[in-house]
Design a protein around this motif. Structure first.
Motif, short mmCIF file in Angstrom:
data_model
loop_
_atom_site.label_atom_id
_atom_site.label_comp_id
_atom_site.label_asym_id
_atom_site.label_seq_id
_atom_site.Cartn_x
_atom_site.Cartn_y
_atom_site.Cartn_z
N THR A 1 -11.47 -6.28 11.37
CA THR A 1 -12.92 -6.70 11.21
C THR A 1 -13.15 -6.30 9.63
N PHE A 2 -13.00 -5.24 9.38
CA PHE A 2 -12.94 -4.79 7.79
C PHE A 2 -12.21 -5.60 6.91
N LEU A 3 -11.03 -5.80 7.10
CA LEU A 3 -10.31 -6.62 6.20
C LEU A 3 -10.50 -8.08 6.24
N SER A 4 -10.72 -8.61 7.72
CA SER A 4 -11.05 -9.93 7.55
C SER A 4 -12.60 -10.39 7.14
N THR A 5 -13.43 -9.42 7.18
CA THR A 5 -14.78 -9.61 6.64
C THR A 5 -14.87 -9.60 4.87
N LEU A 6 -14.14 -8.63 4.71
CA LEU A 6 -14.03 -8.35 3.02
C LEU A 6 -13.09 -9.31 2.28
N LYS A 7 -11.98 -9.64 2.96
CA LYS A 7 -10.97 -10.57 2.19
C LYS A 7 -10.63 -10.01 1.12
N PRO A 8 -10.23 -8.92 0.58
CA PRO A 8 -9.95 -8.43 -0.67
C PRO A 8 -8.75 -9.14 -1.24
N ARG A 9 -9.01 -9.37 -2.62
CA ARG A 9 -7.72 -9.80 -3.26
C ARG A 9 -6.72 -8.82 -3.86
N VAL A 10 -7.31 -7.61 -3.96
CA VAL A 10 -6.49 -6.39 -4.65
C VAL A 10 -7.14 -5.21 -3.61
N MET A 11 -6.08 -4.58 -3.35
CA MET A 11 -6.36 -3.39 -2.36
C MET A 11 -5.61 -2.40 -2.94
N ILE A 12 -6.15 -0.95 -2.89
CA ILE A 12 -5.33 0.18 -3.82
C ILE A 12 -5.48 1.01 -2.66
N VAL A 13 -4.29 1.70 -2.42
CA VAL A 13 -4.08 2.84 -1.43
C VAL A 13 -3.97 4.08 -2.17
N PRO A 14 -5.16 5.13 -2.03
CA PRO A 14 -4.98 6.38 -2.77
C PRO A 14 -4.12 7.38 -2.17
N ALA A 15 -2.93 6.84 -1.88
CA ALA A 15 -1.82 7.81 -1.17
C ALA A 15 -1.50 9.01 -1.88
N TRP A 16 -1.37 10.38 -1.09
CA TRP A 16 -0.79 11.34 -2.01
C TRP A 16 0.29 12.03 -0.93
N SER A 17 0.14 11.83 0.25
CA SER A 17 0.90 12.49 1.17
C SER A 17 2.04 11.68 1.87
N PRO A 18 3.06 12.03 2.51
CA PRO A 18 3.98 11.54 2.89
C PRO A 18 3.56 10.42 4.18
N THR A 19 2.26 10.99 4.59
CA THR A 19 1.76 10.50 5.89
C THR A 19 0.90 9.16 5.47
N HIS A 20 0.93 8.76 4.08
CA HIS A 20 -0.08 7.69 3.55
C HIS A 20 0.96 6.60 2.92
N PRO A 21 0.77 5.26 3.20
CA PRO A 21 -0.17 4.87 4.29
C PRO A 21 0.49 4.91 5.72
N SER A 22 -0.17 4.74 6.69
CA SER A 22 0.37 4.68 8.13
C SER A 22 1.09 3.22 8.08
N PRO A 23 2.36 3.32 8.73
CA PRO A 23 2.95 1.93 8.87
C PRO A 23 2.00 0.72 9.54
N ASP A 24 1.21 1.39 10.38
CA ASP A 24 0.28 0.27 11.10
C ASP A 24 -0.52 -0.06 10.31
N VAL A 25 -1.38 0.56 9.31
CA VAL A 25 -2.29 0.35 8.48
C VAL A 25 -1.72 -0.82 7.36
N LEU A 26 -0.57 -0.58 6.80
CA LEU A 26 0.09 -1.51 5.95
C LEU A 26 0.44 -2.68 6.86
N LYS A 27 0.95 -2.75 7.73
CA LYS A 27 1.03 -3.85 8.49
C LYS A 27 -0.21 -4.87 8.79
N ARG A 28 -1.43 -4.13 8.96
CA ARG A 28 -2.59 -4.78 9.11
C ARG A 28 -2.97 -5.39 7.59
N MET A 29 -2.81 -4.76 6.69
CA MET A 29 -3.11 -5.27 5.25
C MET A 29 -2.57 -6.17 4.92
N LEU A 30 -1.06 -6.48 5.42
CA LEU A 30 -0.40 -7.53 5.08
C LEU A 30 -0.47 -8.79 5.86
#
Length: 379
Positions: A277-306
């Motif tokens: 819902t968040f992604l489909s409503t905002l429809k971002p052209r650019v997304m920044i993932v402020p990852a710093w740990s090996p757990t960032h990003p989750s594979p499921d999250v990247l799958k949804r983003m793509l």
């Protein structure tokens, strides 16, 4: 191929940066947003069109396996943030007009005392001490309160963020604004500066369902002409298994703000963020993932983003630090991001009609441009 085309497009449209060279200075009328890579937490520094400055978080988490400091461990993350801000403000005495702390977790505010000791801070804005106050045993929170109190003697004023307000981070530039979208149990209604209560009364909530520190995050929308940008700290998009539905905060925020050009993925791309819902409503052209740990990003999250079935529009994803263990876990999708490491800079041209994304090498103290993407047309 995509990056090459983006580079060609950027050069043909008067690219604001040159690959292999240091990033040129900010110019008046430009909005510049820097997602800083330190390898140890969140920090974003912005120069507003009128030259005022905004720091959103200054994190310094403890040592995490497979999460090295960037560019190296000769300095603390706090010192690297100070050096980055000083370079970004070359030619001017560094000052932070507004420092916003999204919430009281060390990876979001563990370096603020170091930064505040080195660079004057005029206003410190956070979620306040009155709602869902962390326990007295929380040494991170206690240290932050001591820092905030000490800063008063240096002329820093401390404010509690107010949901709906557009008068706490200010600029003299017409068409530019920064609005607090949500904080604690309040969310902007979308009308004027009014807010509404989004959580049940604390006394009515079971102890294990109470709002978490992440859920109390200050979230901001920055607007400049047609351009909109959102950053939400560690706001979650899914309840923990068995948790109440109101723990989904992303959907409520999405309904208020609508389409957004660029955003920072919530909670570093941890598993409960970036819901459809968040992604489909905002429809971002650019997304920044402020990852710093090996757990960032989750594979499921990247799958949804793509996922183009979530929304069909084109999108570019920039990960601040996509660690090798993370790539191994994610698999082939890890190669579909526009950039997998580096400081990520958004430059919005005067008036806000177009913007570029510039990735800087985070492995060197004096970062040079790795890639240039754009121009993107603001929605």
């Amino acid at each position: 191929m995509v990056m090459a085309l983006a580079l060609i497009a950027g050069v043909s449209a008067q690219s604001p940066a040159v690959v292999g060279q240091p990033l040129g200075p900010w110019t008046p009328g430009t909005l510049e947003i820097h997602q800083i890579s330190t390898g140890r937490g969140n920090a974003a520094f912005s120069i507003l069109p009128d030259g005022k400055t905004l720091l959103f978080d200054a994190g310094e988490a403890g040592a995490i396996k497979y999460a090295d400091e960037m560019p190296n461990d000769t300095q603390t993350p706090g010192e690297w943030i100070v050096r980055y801000i000083t370079r970004a403000m070359a030619g001017r005495d560094p000052v932070i007009d507004f420092a916003v702390i999204s919430h009281f977790h060390v990876d979001h505010m563990g370096a603020i005392a170091h930064v505040g000791a080195a660079i004057p801070v005029r206003a410190l804005i956070d979620r306040g001490d009155a709602y869902a106050t962390p326990p007295a045993t929380d040494q991170v929170y206690a240290g932050y309160r001591a820092f905030a109190e000490a800063m008063k003697s240096r002329g820093t004023r401390r404010e509690t963020a107010r949901a709906g307000s557009a008068d706490q981070v200010t600029s003299s530039t017409p068409g530019f604004s920064v609005r607090v979208i949500s904080v604690n149990d309040q969310i902007w209604t979308g009308a004027g500066n009014r807010s509404a209560t989004r959580f049940p009364p604390l006394a009515s909530v079971a102890a294990d369902d109470r709002p978490t520190e992440n859920m109390c995050s200050v979230t901001l929308r920055m607007s400049y002409g047609k351009f909109d940008y959102f950053t939400g700290g560690d706001m979650p998009g899914y309840p923990n298994p068995g948790g109440p539905a109101w723990h989904d905060l992303e959907s409520a925020v999405a309904r208020v703000i609508g389409p957004t050009d660029a955003l920072v993925i919530n909670h570093h791309g941890s598993i409960e963020s970036a819901n459809p819902t968040f992604l489909s409503t905002l429809k971002p052209r650019v997304m920044i993932v402020p990852a710093w740990s090996p757990t960032h990003p989750s594979p499921d999250v990247l799958k949804r983003m793509l996922a183009t079935k979530v929304y069909p529009d084109p999108r570019d994803i920039f990960v601040v630090a996509l660690r090798e263990p993370t790539k191994a876990t994610i698999g082939a999708r890890a190669s579909q991001v526009a950039s997998d490491h580096g400081h990520v800079v958004i430059r919005v041209e005067p008036g806000g009609d177009r913007y570029w994304v510039i990735v800087l090498d985070d492995t060197k103290e004096l970062p040079v441009v790795r890639s240039v993407h754009g121009p993107y047309a603001a929605q």
